[in-house]
Design a protein around this motif. Structure first.
Motif, PDB file in Angstrom:
ATOM      1  N   ARG A 145      35.154 -11.616  24.498  1.00  0.00           N
ATOM      2  CA  ARG A 145      36.181 -12.629  24.246  1.00  0.00           C
ATOM      3  C   ARG A 145      37.119 -12.173  23.134  1.00  0.00           C
ATOM      4  N   ASP A 146      36.563 -11.554  22.099  1.00  0.00           N
ATOM      5  CA  ASP A 146      37.404 -11.006  21.033  1.00  0.00           C
ATOM      6  C   ASP A 146      38.348  -9.938  21.582  1.00  0.00           C
ATOM      7  N   GLY A 147      37.829  -9.124  22.512  1.00  0.00           N
ATOM      8  CA  GLY A 147      38.655  -8.075  23.099  1.00  0.00           C
ATOM      9  C   GLY A 147      39.828  -8.643  23.863  1.00  0.00           C
ATOM     10  N   LEU A 148      39.578  -9.684  24.644  1.00  0.00           N
ATOM     11  CA  LEU A 148      40.649 -10.323  25.399  1.00  0.00           C
ATOM     12  C   LEU A 148      41.697 -10.904  24.459  1.00  0.00           C
ATOM     13  N   ARG A 149      41.235 -11.613  23.448  1.00  0.00           N
ATOM     14  CA  ARG A 149      42.175 -12.224  22.503  1.00  0.00           C
ATOM     15  C   ARG A 149      42.952 -11.137  21.743  1.00  0.00           C
ATOM     16  N   ALA A 150      42.284 -10.067  21.372  1.00  0.00           N
ATOM     17  CA  ALA A 150      42.963  -8.993  20.632  1.00  0.00           C
ATOM     18  C   ALA A 150      44.069  -8.370  21.473  1.00  0.00           C
ATOM     19  N   MET A 151      43.815  -8.161  22.751  1.00  0.00           N
ATOM     20  CA  MET A 151      44.842  -7.565  23.606  1.00  0.00           C
ATOM     21  C   MET A 151      46.032  -8.499  23.787  1.00  0.00           C
ATOM     22  N   VAL A 152      45.763  -9.803  23.958  1.00  0.00           N
ATOM     23  CA  VAL A 152      46.864 -10.762  24.064  1.00  0.00           C
ATOM     24  C   VAL A 152      47.694 -10.740  22.786  1.00  0.00           C
ATOM     25  N   GLY A 153      47.016 -10.737  21.632  1.00  0.00           N
ATOM     26  CA  GLY A 153      47.725 -10.730  20.358  1.00  0.00           C
ATOM     27  C   GLY A 153      48.567  -9.488  20.151  1.00  0.00           C
TER      28      GLY A 153
ATOM     29  N   PRO B  48      36.788  -6.665  29.687  1.00  0.00           N
ATOM     30  CA  PRO B  48      35.967  -7.702  29.051  1.00  0.00           C
ATOM     31  C   PRO B  48      35.135  -8.492  30.058  1.00  0.00           C
ATOM     32  N   PHE B  49      35.682  -8.683  31.256  1.00  0.00           N
ATOM     33  CA  PHE B  49      34.940  -9.369  32.312  1.00  0.00           C
ATOM     34  C   PHE B  49      33.649  -8.620  32.615  1.00  0.00           C
ATOM     35  N   ALA B  50      33.777  -7.327  32.911  1.00  0.00           N
ATOM     36  CA  ALA B  50      32.599  -6.530  33.230  1.00  0.00           C
ATOM     37  C   ALA B  50      31.639  -6.451  32.046  1.00  0.00           C
ATOM     38  N   ARG B  51      32.196  -6.364  30.842  1.00  0.00           N
ATOM     39  CA  ARG B  51      31.349  -6.269  29.653  1.00  0.00           C
ATOM     40  C   ARG B  51      30.565  -7.567  29.440  1.00  0.00           C
ATOM     41  N   ALA B  52      31.194  -8.717  29.728  1.00  0.00           N
ATOM     42  CA  ALA B  52      30.513  -9.994  29.578  1.00  0.00           C
ATOM     43  C   ALA B  52      29.302 -10.061  30.493  1.00  0.00           C
ATOM     44  N   LEU B  53      29.445  -9.555  31.714  1.00  0.00           N
ATOM     45  CA  LEU B  53      28.325  -9.563  32.652  1.00  0.00           C
ATOM     46  C   LEU B  53      27.219  -8.631  32.187  1.00  0.00           C
ATOM     47  N   THR B  54      27.597  -7.469  31.678  1.00  0.00           N
ATOM     48  CA  THR B  54      26.608  -6.513  31.183  1.00  0.00           C
ATOM     49  C   THR B  54      25.872  -7.080  29.978  1.00  0.00           C
ATOM     50  N   ASP B  55      26.625  -7.730  29.064  1.00  0.00           N
ATOM     51  CA  ASP B  55      26.000  -8.341  27.888  1.00  0.00           C
ATOM     52  C   ASP B  55      25.026  -9.444  28.279  1.00  0.00           C
ATOM     53  N   ALA B  56      25.254 -10.051  29.470  1.00  0.00           N
ATOM     54  CA  ALA B  56      24.369 -11.117  29.932  1.00  0.00           C
ATOM     55  C   ALA B  56      23.085 -10.557  30.523  1.00  0.00           C
ATOM     56  N   GLY B  57      22.974  -9.245  30.583  1.00  0.00           N
ATOM     57  CA  GLY B  57      21.727  -8.634  31.031  1.00  0.00           C
ATOM     58  C   GLY B  57      21.721  -8.146  32.457  1.00  0.00           C
ATOM     59  N   SER B  58      22.875  -8.125  33.107  1.00  0.00           N
ATOM     60  CA  SER B  58      22.922  -7.643  34.489  1.00  0.00           C
ATOM     61  C   SER B  58      24.123  -6.746  34.692  1.00  0.00           C
ATOM     62  N   GLU B  59      23.969  -5.765  35.546  1.00  0.00           N
ATOM     63  CA  GLU B  59      25.082  -4.886  35.873  1.00  0.00           C
ATOM     64  C   GLU B  59      26.021  -5.602  36.845  1.00  0.00           C
TER      65      GLU B  59
ATOM     66  N   ALA C 132      38.846  -1.579  22.207  1.00  0.00           N
ATOM     67  CA  ALA C 132      37.735  -0.752  21.732  1.00  0.00           C
ATOM     68  C   ALA C 132      37.191  -1.244  20.395  1.00  0.00           C
ATOM     69  N   ALA C 133      38.049  -1.842  19.578  1.00  0.00           N
ATOM     70  CA  ALA C 133      37.619  -2.288  18.243  1.00  0.00           C
ATOM     71  C   ALA C 133      37.002  -3.680  18.237  1.00  0.00           C
ATOM     72  N   ALA C 134      37.069  -4.381  19.366  1.00  0.00           N
ATOM     73  CA  ALA C 134      36.584  -5.765  19.398  1.00  0.00           C
ATOM     74  C   ALA C 134      35.063  -5.826  19.455  1.00  0.00           C
ATOM     75  N   ALA C 135      34.504  -6.835  18.792  1.00  0.00           N
ATOM     76  CA  ALA C 135      33.048  -6.972  18.730  1.00  0.00           C
ATOM     77  C   ALA C 135      32.470  -7.610  19.987  1.00  0.00           C
ATOM     78  N   THR C 136      33.227  -8.495  20.631  1.00  0.00           N
ATOM     79  CA  THR C 136      32.737  -9.194  21.816  1.00  0.00           C
ATOM     80  C   THR C 136      33.796  -9.141  22.915  1.00  0.00           C
TER      81      THR C 136
END
Length: 233
Positions: free
Chosen positions: A108-116, A158-169, A102-106
């Motif tokens: 990819r940041d979210g994925l890395r934050a969860m791994v960390g 993050p996968f779904a969010r990446a697609l949404t950020d790209a402009g498509s549902e 929830a705190a990640a800006a992007t």
């Protein structure tokens, strides 16, 4: 004749029925049992952290200042106690992962934050981690089984969010791919993390920050990265 003072109500307060008294006592007893059970779980977790997964019920009872029979009364056997400790541990990890995402800006940041966060938490108490994930605790109804399902959903986000950020549902096919990838990603991170834990103190060990960056990069370069790049992310 009863005396009623000026301004007072003539309606007497209800007299508790015997059932009300019993219910109140039952509720207090249930609260007491729950608090005592939580305390035993806390003590057991501390004992495992200090002495390892093979700590005995006698040692746990002694640390809790009670008898082994009382511990068995709450948990039936060591497997029951293991499940209770697992429930507490995996809930804590799951909540920490959700906060990191929830705190990640992007994405990819979210994925890395969860791994960390995951690696940091299992590193903080390897003995407890291996105690709650040992063989027999992966059945669907177990705390760990529920945990893996919940984390799969988090990792798919993050996968779904990446697609949404790209402009498509995300399409239904995207969501299915996200869930499939996330399930594999959870297994990958868990396997890499456990191998890393076992390598501590050997030349093969790497700093947690290095492994976090490696694992996150490998995951992002997979189906998530391919599909996201194809959509212009």
């Amino acid at each position: 004749m009863s005396h009623v003072t000026p301004g007072s109500s003539t309606t007497a307060p209800p007299i508790p029925l015997p059932g009300d008294v019993t219910d109140g006592r039952s509720a207090r007893w249930a609260d007491h049992r729950e608090a005592r059970r939580a305390e035993l779980v806390r003590v057991a977790r501390k004992c495992v952290h200090q002495r390892g997964a093979d700590v005995s019920m006698e040692e746990i009872a002694a640390a809790a200042g009670t008898s082994k029979s009382i511990v068995y009364r709450y948990f039936t056997d060591k497997t029951g106690l293991q499940r209770a400790v697992a429930e507490a541990v995996v809930t804590q990890i799951r909540d920490a992962l959700a906060e990191a995402l929830a705190a990640a800006a992007t994405p990819r940041d979210g994925l890395r934050a969860m791994v960390g966060v995951y690696l940091e938490m299992i590193e903080s108490s390897p003995r407890v981690y291996f105690f709650v994930t040992r063989e027999g605790s992966l059945e669907p109804s177990s705390p760990l089984g529920h945990f893996l399902d919940a984390v799969t959903e988090l990792v798919a986000a993050p996968f779904a969010r990446a697609l949404t950020d790209a402009g498509s549902e995300p399409t239904p096919e995207d969501r299915e791919l996200a869930e499939t990838w996330a399930a594999g990603a959870v297994g990958f991170v868990r396997g890499a993390g456990e191998r890393w834990l076992r390598s501590q103190g050997t030349p093969a060990a790497v700093p947690r920050e290095v492994l976090t960056a490696q694992v996150a990069a490998w995951l992002w370069a997979g189906p998530v990265g391919v599909l996201a790049r194809g959509r212009g992310t």
